[in-house]
Design an enzyme around this catalytic site. Structure first.
Site, PDB file in Angstrom:
ATOM      1  N   ASP A  26     -62.680  10.698  16.189  1.00 41.50           N
ATOM      2  CA  ASP A  26     -61.411  10.852  16.902  1.00 41.50           C
ATOM      3  C   ASP A  26     -61.249  12.317  17.306  1.00 41.50           C
ATOM      4  OD1 ASP A  26     -58.576  10.831  17.620  1.00 41.50           O
ATOM      5  OD2 ASP A  26     -58.391   9.035  16.374  1.00 41.50           O
ATOM      6  N   ASN A  30     -53.970  11.972  20.191  1.00 43.99           N
ATOM      7  CA  ASN A  30     -52.784  11.126  19.995  1.00 43.99           C
ATOM      8  C   ASN A  30     -52.461  10.901  18.524  1.00 43.99           C
ATOM      9  OD1 ASN A  30     -52.147  10.504  22.724  1.00 43.99           O
ATOM     10  ND2 ASN A  30     -53.890   9.115  22.789  1.00 43.99           N
ATOM     11  N   ASP A  53     -65.161  14.705  20.591  1.00 43.25           N
ATOM     12  CA  ASP A  53     -64.702  14.314  21.918  1.00 43.25           C
ATOM     13  C   ASP A  53     -65.742  13.367  22.498  1.00 43.25           C
ATOM     14  OD1 ASP A  53     -63.926  14.031  24.543  1.00 43.25           O
ATOM     15  OD2 ASP A  53     -63.805  16.183  24.948  1.00 43.25           O
ATOM     16  N   PHE A  76     -61.125   2.211  19.976  1.00 40.65           N
ATOM     17  CA  PHE A  76     -59.698   2.387  20.214  1.00 40.65           C
ATOM     18  C   PHE A  76     -59.400   3.681  20.951  1.00 40.65           C
ATOM     19  CE2 PHE A  76     -59.389  -0.103  16.128  1.00 40.65           C
ATOM     20  CZ  PHE A  76     -58.843  -1.235  16.688  1.00 40.65           C
ATOM     21  N   LEU A  79     -56.632   7.439  26.176  1.00 40.13           N
ATOM     22  CA  LEU A  79     -55.272   7.843  26.512  1.00 40.13           C
ATOM     23  C   LEU A  79     -54.526   6.551  26.816  1.00 40.13           C
ATOM     24  CD1 LEU A  79     -55.991  10.945  28.769  1.00 40.13           C
ATOM     25  CD2 LEU A  79     -55.306  10.911  26.356  1.00 40.13           C
ATOM     26  N   SER A 120     -55.863  -4.149  26.963  1.00 38.48           N
ATOM     27  CA  SER A 120     -54.412  -4.122  27.083  1.00 38.48           C
ATOM     28  C   SER A 120     -53.922  -5.320  27.887  1.00 38.48           C
ATOM     29  CB  SER A 120     -53.988  -2.835  27.793  1.00 38.48           C
ATOM     30  OG  SER A 120     -52.624  -2.885  28.140  1.00 38.48           O
ATOM     31  N   TYR A 145     -53.603   3.771  33.928  1.00 31.65           N
ATOM     32  CA  TYR A 145     -53.983   3.310  32.581  1.00 31.65           C
ATOM     33  C   TYR A 145     -54.490   1.878  32.647  1.00 31.65           C
ATOM     34  CZ  TYR A 145     -53.450   1.173  28.025  1.00 31.65           C
ATOM     35  OH  TYR A 145     -53.673   0.443  26.887  1.00 31.65           O
ATOM     36  N   LYS A 149     -58.383   0.016  31.929  1.00 38.93           N
ATOM     37  CA  LYS A 149     -58.693  -1.121  31.056  1.00 38.93           C
ATOM     38  C   LYS A 149     -59.410  -2.224  31.839  1.00 38.93           C
ATOM     39  CE  LYS A 149     -57.156   0.699  27.316  1.00 38.93           C
ATOM     40  NZ  LYS A 149     -58.041   1.007  26.197  1.00 38.93           N
ATOM     41  N   PHE A 174     -50.170  -6.753  23.533  1.00 36.02           N
ATOM     42  CA  PHE A 174     -48.870  -6.585  24.158  1.00 36.02           C
ATOM     43  C   PHE A 174     -48.140  -5.484  23.398  1.00 36.02           C
ATOM     44  CE2 PHE A 174     -50.293 -10.392  26.012  1.00 36.02           C
ATOM     45  CZ  PHE A 174     -49.654 -10.494  27.224  1.00 36.02           C
TER      46      PHE A 174
END
Length: 180
Positions: A26, A30, A53, A76, A79, A120, A145, A149, A174
């Site tokens: 990670d 975030n 990164d 996961f 952004l 998503s 975004y 996805k 969701f």
């Protein structure tokens, strides 16, 4: 990847509770290192952690080379703010697509056969029929975004067509919530 984020950290907890060894990669954009304390408090195990990164191909390759016994990647790292992506589209495309492609390239090179991808519900756009199910067709995404996805799912699908030893699953959330 992204294992110190909200969904990632809850997944790490469940994996550790079920006896899996977890390595978190990670960049902490975030999240924060304090999350590791929370995971350890819940499970009694501090997961291995590397701040990297994933948009950097060489750094990602080095990670995979040092962990050549990986059996799966749960991706996961991305952004994730729909509104922010409208104002920063290039940052979202660069981060979300490059990190995925670097991970997939390394998975193929190091023969890591299994991928779970954090997608998503944005891939459904404005659905024609509710409720949305897994049979609901994708529609045009309404944000950069969401487009990342959609594109990511397409990249994964195309790679899976030519890599018979690899398997992938896309999770289309969701509103995820956690118990901790």
């Amino acid at each position: 990847t992204g294992g110190t984020g909200y969904i990632g950290s809850h997944t790490v907890v469940e994996l550790q509770k079920n006896g899996y060894d977890v390595i978190i990669a990670d960049n902490l954009v975030n999240s924060s290192l304090d999350v590791l304390d929370g995971i350890e408090k819940i499970t009694g195990i501090r997961p291995e952690f590397e701040e990297i990164d994933l948009t950097d191909r060489e750094v990602t390759r080095d990670f995979f080379a040092r962990h050549s016994d990986l059996r799966a990647v749960i991706h996961f790292a991305a952004l994730k703010a729909v509104g922010e992506s409208v104002n920063k589209p290039l940052e979202y495309y660069f981060n979300n697509l490059n990190s995925l492609m670097n991970v997939l390239t390394c998975m193929r090179e190091f023969k890591v056969p299994n991928l779970v991808f954090s997608s998503s519900c944005t891939v459904y756009g404005q659905a024609d029929v509710l409720p949305v199910t897994e049979k609901t067709p994708r529609h045009e995404a309404e944000s950069p975004y969401g487009n990342t996805k959609v594109m990511s799912e397409d990249i994964i699908r195309d790679l899976m067509r030519v890599e018979p030893d690899m398997k992938a699953l896309a999770l289309r959330y969701f509103n995820p919530i956690g118990a901790h």
